[in-house]
Design a protein around this motif. Structure first.
Motif, mmCIF file in Angstrom:
data_model
loop_
_atom_site.group_PDB
_atom_site.id
_atom_site.type_symbol
_atom_site.label_atom_id
_atom_site.label_comp_id
_atom_site.label_asym_id
_atom_site.label_seq_id
_atom_site.Cartn_x
_atom_site.Cartn_y
_atom_site.Cartn_z
ATOM 1 N N ARG A 82 -14.677 -15.766 -47.831
ATOM 2 C CA ARG A 82 -13.382 -16.100 -48.743
ATOM 3 C C ARG A 82 -12.065 -15.849 -48.353
ATOM 4 O O ARG A 82 -11.102 -16.265 -48.597
ATOM 5 C CB ARG A 82 -13.729 -15.703 -50.076
ATOM 6 N N GLY A 83 -11.941 -14.687 -47.398
ATOM 7 C CA GLY A 83 -10.749 -14.145 -46.607
ATOM 8 C C GLY A 83 -10.229 -15.274 -45.592
ATOM 9 O O GLY A 83 -8.857 -15.238 -45.584
ATOM 10 N N ALA A 84 -11.054 -16.030 -45.251
ATOM 11 C CA ALA A 84 -10.540 -17.000 -44.035
ATOM 12 C C ALA A 84 -11.468 -18.227 -44.230
ATOM 13 O O ALA A 84 -12.338 -18.433 -43.418
ATOM 14 C CB ALA A 84 -10.741 -16.515 -42.736
ATOM 15 N N PRO A 85 -11.326 -19.083 -45.534
ATOM 16 C CA PRO A 85 -12.501 -19.999 -45.705
ATOM 17 C C PRO A 85 -12.450 -21.061 -44.752
ATOM 18 O O PRO A 85 -13.362 -21.690 -44.447
ATOM 19 C CB PRO A 85 -11.729 -20.653 -47.155
ATOM 20 N N GLY A 86 -11.226 -21.516 -44.021
ATOM 21 C CA GLY A 86 -11.194 -22.446 -43.225
ATOM 22 C C GLY A 86 -12.216 -22.007 -41.634
ATOM 23 O O GLY A 86 -12.947 -22.771 -41.228
ATOM 24 N N ALA A 87 -11.936 -20.829 -41.536
ATOM 25 C CA ALA A 87 -12.571 -20.228 -40.376
ATOM 26 C C ALA A 87 -14.096 -20.172 -40.709
ATOM 27 O O ALA A 87 -15.034 -20.472 -39.686
ATOM 28 C CB ALA A 87 -12.134 -18.924 -39.747
ATOM 29 N N ALA A 88 -14.486 -19.808 -41.765
ATOM 30 C CA ALA A 88 -15.730 -19.730 -42.259
ATOM 31 C C ALA A 88 -16.716 -21.014 -42.385
ATOM 32 O O ALA A 88 -17.789 -21.244 -41.892
ATOM 33 C CB ALA A 88 -15.981 -19.011 -43.792
ATOM 34 N N SER A 89 -15.843 -22.075 -42.702
ATOM 35 C CA SER A 89 -16.229 -23.314 -42.771
ATOM 36 C C SER A 89 -16.630 -24.024 -41.220
ATOM 37 O O SER A 89 -17.729 -24.564 -41.203
ATOM 38 C CB SER A 89 -15.488 -24.395 -43.609
ATOM 39 N N ALA A 90 -15.694 -23.622 -40.579
ATOM 40 C CA ALA A 90 -15.889 -23.999 -39.269
ATOM 41 C C ALA A 90 -16.974 -23.515 -38.339
ATOM 42 O O ALA A 90 -17.734 -24.138 -37.627
ATOM 43 C CB ALA A 90 -14.618 -23.715 -38.169
ATOM 44 N N VAL A 91 -17.224 -22.138 -38.680
ATOM 45 C CA VAL A 91 -18.267 -21.563 -38.168
ATOM 46 C C VAL A 91 -19.636 -21.840 -38.423
ATOM 47 O O VAL A 91 -20.871 -22.382 -37.792
ATOM 48 C CB VAL A 91 -18.319 -20.015 -38.087
#
Length: 204
Positions: A139-148
């Motif tokens: 949740r601290g980096a939702p875009g990065a989490a979704s990409a991974v």
């Protein structure tokens, strides 16, 4: 560059990486089913293209039902990690049953359809659970989490897609074994890295 740093930080987290691997390996099993089921059902069992479409649609409906059950159980307070473990177990048991049926009884349309339905149904619990947990952990980096989560999911799926055809075309056993191996590996990743009993990624 900040996005790549965020992705690297997420991949360095043991629990997050565990859930990513679970999603990726289960996706490999699903893509194996997608790539191999038409060959197995049409070539080995002789079903028509119309009948194959019906079987595939029925299994897809089973996956949708699993997603609906997931939503209802979450609303009733069932933990995401509990549903994830259940989904992995159900899908793995379906894949194992498919292997055992082919080895002991042989190729049967009813057995193949039933075990694939169970496997796909279990996968229908895994996907929403992992995505929800992964987004909470990232949740601290939702875009990065979704990409991974999405990137590795489709990478593993793409790598699994051509495997069925490499091991012969006279049996459904290669498809069943690849799905079982992928689900077993997902179980290992779940237990050794994600460790769902710790409850990480549960909504507050």
């Amino acid at each position: 560059m900040s996005t790549f740093r965020a992705m690297g930080a997420l991949l360095a987290r043991r629990a997050f990486m565990g859930y990513v691997l679970v999603l990726s390996l289960v996706s490999a099993a699903l893509f194996t089913y997608i790539s191999g089921s038409s060959f197995v059902l049409e070539n080995l069992h002789g079903v028509s293209s119309t009948m194959y479409s019906l079987i595939f649609a029925t299994n897809a409906v089973g996956m949708l039902i699993s997603g609906s059950v997931f939503s209802r159980l979450v609303q009733r307070g069932v933990r995401l990690n509990t549903l994830l473990m259940a989904g992995v177990c159900v899908a793995a048991l379906g894949a194992l049953a498919q292997v055992l049926l082919v080895v002991t009884i042989g190729e049967t349309l009813g057995g193949t359809w039933a075990t694939l339905f169970v496997t796909v149904g279990g996968i229908g619990l895994v996907f929403p659970a992992v995505m929800s947990i992964g987004q909470t952990l990232g949740r601290g980096a939702p875009g990065a989490a979704s990409a991974v989560l999405g990137g590795l999911q489709f990478l593993c799926g793409a790598l699994a897609f051509p495997l069925v055809g490499l091991f012969g075309e006279d049996s459904s056993l290669p498809m069943a074994l690849i799905m079982l191996i992928a689900m077993a590996a997902a179980g290992v990743a779940l237990g050794s890295l994600a460790r769902p009993w710790r409850g990480e990624g549960e909504p507050s």
